[in-house]
Design a protein around this motif. Structure first.
Motif, mmCIF file in Angstrom:
data_model
loop_
_atom_site.group_PDB
_atom_site.id
_atom_site.type_symbol
_atom_site.label_atom_id
_atom_site.label_comp_id
_atom_site.label_asym_id
_atom_site.label_seq_id
_atom_site.Cartn_x
_atom_site.Cartn_y
_atom_site.Cartn_z
ATOM 1 N N THR A 1 0.840 -1.197 0.000
ATOM 2 C CA THR A 1 0.000 0.000 0.000
ATOM 3 C C THR A 1 0.876 1.248 0.000
ATOM 4 O OG1 THR A 1 -1.772 -1.154 1.151
ATOM 5 C CG2 THR A 1 -1.827 1.239 1.223
ATOM 6 N N VAL A 2 0.554 2.181 -0.881
ATOM 7 C CA VAL A 2 1.409 3.355 -1.084
ATOM 8 C C VAL A 2 0.580 4.634 -1.139
ATOM 9 C CG1 VAL A 2 3.352 2.190 -2.206
ATOM 10 C CG2 VAL A 2 1.359 2.849 -3.569
ATOM 11 N N PHE A 3 1.243 5.740 -0.784
ATOM 12 C CA PHE A 3 0.623 7.059 -0.838
ATOM 13 C C PHE A 3 0.589 7.567 -2.282
ATOM 14 C CE2 PHE A 3 2.871 7.401 3.423
ATOM 15 C CZ PHE A 3 1.724 7.332 4.197
ATOM 16 N N GLY B 1 -4.787 9.701 -2.670
ATOM 17 C CA GLY B 1 -5.097 8.725 -1.636
ATOM 18 C C GLY B 1 -4.282 7.454 -1.762
ATOM 19 N N LEU B 2 -4.545 6.506 -0.875
ATOM 20 C CA LEU B 2 -3.812 5.242 -0.853
ATOM 21 C C LEU B 2 -4.228 4.337 -1.998
ATOM 22 C CD1 LEU B 2 -4.085 4.339 2.949
ATOM 23 C CD2 LEU B 2 -2.084 5.265 1.776
ATOM 24 N N ILE B 3 -3.265 3.563 -2.516
ATOM 25 C CA ILE B 3 -3.581 2.479 -3.438
ATOM 26 C C ILE B 3 -2.830 1.222 -2.989
ATOM 27 C CG2 ILE B 3 -4.048 4.000 -5.405
ATOM 28 C CD1 ILE B 3 -1.346 3.168 -6.576
ATOM 29 N N ALA B 4 -3.443 0.072 -3.233
ATOM 30 C CA ALA B 4 -2.825 -1.222 -2.901
ATOM 31 C C ALA B 4 -2.341 -1.846 -4.195
ATOM 32 C CB ALA B 4 -3.828 -2.135 -2.210
ATOM 33 N N PRO C 1 8.744 -4.488 -1.537
ATOM 34 C CA PRO C 1 8.665 -3.686 -0.320
ATOM 35 C C PRO C 1 9.722 -2.588 -0.241
ATOM 36 C CG PRO C 1 8.394 -6.012 0.190
ATOM 37 C CD PRO C 1 8.770 -5.928 -1.255
ATOM 38 N N MET C 2 10.914 -2.833 -0.781
ATOM 39 C CA MET C 2 11.957 -1.811 -0.749
ATOM 40 C C MET C 2 11.552 -0.589 -1.573
ATOM 41 S SD MET C 2 15.330 -4.264 -1.112
ATOM 42 C CE MET C 2 16.495 -2.894 -1.220
ATOM 43 N N LEU C 3 11.059 -0.827 -2.786
ATOM 44 C CA LEU C 3 10.675 0.286 -3.652
ATOM 45 C C LEU C 3 9.451 1.018 -3.122
ATOM 46 C CD1 LEU C 3 11.206 -1.360 -7.171
ATOM 47 C CD2 LEU C 3 12.695 0.292 -6.012
ATOM 48 N N ALA C 4 8.491 0.286 -2.571
ATOM 49 C CA ALA C 4 7.291 0.919 -2.017
ATOM 50 C C ALA C 4 7.632 1.749 -0.780
ATOM 51 C CB ALA C 4 6.247 -0.144 -1.677
ATOM 52 N N THR C 5 8.547 1.240 0.044
ATOM 53 C CA THR C 5 8.970 1.980 1.232
ATOM 54 C C THR C 5 9.691 3.262 0.836
ATOM 55 O OG1 THR C 5 9.183 -0.066 2.509
ATOM 56 C CG2 THR C 5 10.350 1.866 3.344
ATOM 57 N N GLU C 6 10.566 3.151 -0.142
ATOM 58 C CA GLU C 6 11.275 4.353 -0.602
ATOM 59 C C GLU C 6 10.279 5.410 -1.071
ATOM 60 O OE1 GLU C 6 14.973 5.793 -3.402
ATOM 61 O OE2 GLU C 6 14.669 3.676 -2.979
#
Length: 373
Positions: A279-281, A285-288, A330-335
């Motif tokens: 899930t990302v900003f 809004g948020l998208i999954a 997860p690494m790219l989404a976290t960044e």
């Protein structure tokens, strides 16, 4: 410690510079959570490149693993992790609150069993200051008793009494810190959801005169309306010249509400935790990313975003990484999420500088949450 640079005359929002041992922090500022000395799925260099000047570590977790002998051998948490900017370390009070079945609170301190191996340990207000002294925390928090919504006033009053007794003991120990260590001690407002107890807590903390003040006991399961009400009430009581910290918030709406009421710093695991679950900003809004609708979507996560993830990768590829269980997802989404928040904070500070924070709050919220306010 805090130099207020600009205020928005329409509310209590303010831009300031907070001077700490490892450099100056521009506020309002969001702190990524690096519980065990690492922000999950992120390189320290990436955080530096995004402009983060302060991240959070956790006394409870670092004390249990790798342990103080390892940190002491390295010289500090900064040297151990190679993060040469600032660390705020949580006292472990919230972890003790979360692990209620594993702990026993007394006037002396808290005895708990490790979630790792079941071994028993005791934290006192003094020992928690000493641990954070070993870590060389730039901001260290006092040990407190965090309480859940719905408890009786008598229970809340007892918890507050213990919290304030502990805070006075922590301040006394911090005043006798080792030579050469100048980490700042923050006390924590408690009082549960009783306004008279909150007021009493603030009054006693003002008398204690620690360098900074945190508002604790919020974002612990209460409704959003309760959060807003007690945030506004408590923040109004705080001395303007001290740094103000609300613990445990990381969504845009809660951040904007806090900034409006003069809060300078905040932290939360939320942005990195949701990223690890796809899930990302976005501005809308948020998208999954795991959702089927993104299987053939060649757009970046957010077309307006300048992060390296959005500059190179598509939603379709990111969805594939998550579906395939590849760690790069997860690494790219976290960044992306942490870049998004760093940019969000820059825009907030700019809006305060230009005297239009409430306008920015309204515009951002309407786009992000899809509802007029």
């Amino acid at each position: 410690m805090l130099e207020i640079k600009e205020k928005d005359t329409s509310c209590r929002a303010r831009n300031a510079l907070m001077t700490l041992p490892h450099g100056t922090v521009q506020t309002p500022a969001f702190m990524p959570v690096g519980t065990a000395g690492t922000v999950k799925a992120m390189f320290h260099q990436s955080l530096e490149d995004m402009g983060y000047e302060l991240i959070l570590g956790n006394t409870y977790h670092l004390y249990l693993r790798p342990g103080m002998e390892v940190i002491r051998n390295a010289g500090s948490l900064h040297k151990f992790t190679t993060w040469d900017r600032n660390y705020l370390t949580d006292s472990g009070g919230f972890q003790v609150f979360s692990l209620s079945s594993r702990r026993k609170i007394s006037e002396e301190g808290v005895r708990f069993s490790s979630h790792i191996d079941g071994s028993y340990h005791t934290f006192t207000p003094e020992s928690v200051v000493e641990i954070q002294e070993t870590l060389r925390s730039d901001i260290q928090m006092v040990l407190d008793v965090c309480t859940a919504p719905g408890i009786s006033k008598r229970e809340a009053e007892e918890a507050l009494k213990t919290t304030m007794s502990w805070a006075r003991r922590a301040k006394k120990r911090w005043e006798n810190r080792v030579e050469g260590y100048d980490g700042k001690l923050f006390s924590i407002v408690q009082g549960n959801f009783y306004k008279d107890l909150r007021k009493r807590s603030v009054e006693e903390i003002i008398e204690l005169d620690t360098p900074g003040i945190a508002i604790g006991g919020l974002s612990v399961g209460e409704s959003k309306d309760e959060f807003n009400e007690f945030l506004a009430y408590t923040a109004e009581l705080l001395p303007e010249e001290k740094p103000h910290y609300v613990m445990g918030i990381g969504t845009p709406d809660y951040i904007l509400e806090s900034v409006e009421h003069g809060i300078d710093i905040f932290d939360c695991v939320y942005p990195t935790r949701i990223a690890r679950n796809s899930t990302v900003f976005t501005r809308d809004g948020l998208i999954a990313l795991k959702n089927q609708q993104f299987q053939f979507d060649d757009q970046p996560i957010d077309p307006t975003c300048q992060c390296s993830t959005c500059q190179r990768y598509s939603r379709s590829y990111l969805r594939h990484l998550f579906k395939a269980g590849e760690m790069l997802g997860p690494m790219l989404a976290t960044e992306h999420n942490l870049f998004f928040l760093a940019n969000f904070m820059k825009e907030i500070r700019q809006s305060i500088s230009e005297g239009r924070f409430l306008e920015y709050k309204k515009t951002f919220t309407e786009a992000y949450y899809g509802a007029k306010i």
